[in-house]
Design an enzyme around this catalytic site. Sequence first.
Site, PDB file in Angstrom:
ATOM      1  N   ASP A  94     -44.636   2.521 -16.719  1.00 33.98           N
ATOM      2  CA  ASP A  94     -44.284   2.703 -18.307  1.00 33.98           C
ATOM      3  C   ASP A  94     -44.285   1.034 -18.513  1.00 33.98           C
ATOM      4  O   ASP A  94     -43.399   0.440 -18.289  1.00 33.98           O
ATOM      5  CB  ASP A  94     -43.127   3.213 -18.398  1.00 33.98           C
ATOM      6  CG  ASP A  94     -43.238   4.692 -18.050  1.00 33.98           C
ATOM      7  OD1 ASP A  94     -43.928   5.609 -18.653  1.00 33.98           O
ATOM      8  OD2 ASP A  94     -42.658   5.205 -17.033  1.00 33.98           O
TER       9      ASP A  94
ATOM     10  N   ASP B  55     -45.354  -1.065 -11.474  1.00 30.79           N
ATOM     11  CA  ASP B  55     -44.568  -0.224 -12.415  1.00 30.79           C
ATOM     12  C   ASP B  55     -45.457   0.244 -13.335  1.00 30.79           C
ATOM     13  O   ASP B  55     -46.566   0.061 -13.235  1.00 30.79           O
ATOM     14  CB  ASP B  55     -43.627  -1.250 -13.282  1.00 30.79           C
ATOM     15  CG  ASP B  55     -43.019  -0.445 -14.406  1.00 30.79           C
ATOM     16  OD1 ASP B  55     -42.388   0.545 -14.272  1.00 30.79           O
ATOM     17  OD2 ASP B  55     -43.058  -0.843 -15.452  1.00 30.79           O
TER      18      ASP B  55
HETATM   19 MG   LIG Z   1     -41.852  -0.614 -17.149  1.00 35.79          MG
END
Ligand SMILES: [Mg+2]
Length: 227
Positions: A14, A12
């Site tokens: 962010d 991932d």
């Molecule tokens: Mg995230």
Amino acid sequence: MQYKKVSHVLFDLDGLLLDSETLYTEAFTTVCAKYNKTFTWELKASLLGFQGHECAEKIVKTLDLPITKEEFMKECFKIYEVLFPKVQLMPGARKLVEHLHKKGVPIALATSSSKDSVDMKMQNHKYLLNLFHHLTMGSSDPEVTKGKPDPAIFLVCASRFPDKPKPENCLVFEDAVNGVKAACAANMQVVVVPDPRIDSTLLQDATVVLKSLEDFEPQLFGLPAYD
Ligand SMILES: [Mg+2]
């Protein structure tokens, strides 16, 4: 608990590799305040992992803002242009990605963000992006039909490695509850490095919960150890 060996790793972006969730919070808080509404942590937590338009829709609806989701996104974008060029990497992110790349472990990015958003946030971290075999960017990828907690993004991302690994051979790194759910639904193991405010009972399905990426031990999953 015995962890299963993995061959491929999906990241991932962010809040996991990039300390960008604080900036999204700042932007959402500013726009909501303009309409005398409070952007709360509870609302924030429920959005983690969502695609951009899904966030906008939920905020506008939940807080009953007198604007459309498109207008909300436009107002946020003006703030992103100021904030995002300064975004920092999370502790341990660079070290882990560089290590796996150096050791020849196939790695890819699986983010709900769009390509434009990733380009803006990573303008000072382009070197890191180049280490990934490929980038799957949900908000601008027609194959990723739904945001997390739907497993689509991880399944699409894994399928784009040339050797097409089985989901059980993939390890996901996430910071969000919706990301953990998506990884589990994809039948992948998941390491979560959550915001400390997240209720730990919501993370029970994660394979490992860490305070920092710096605490990850690759050898537990059959990956090459740090030198
Ligand atoms: Mg995230």
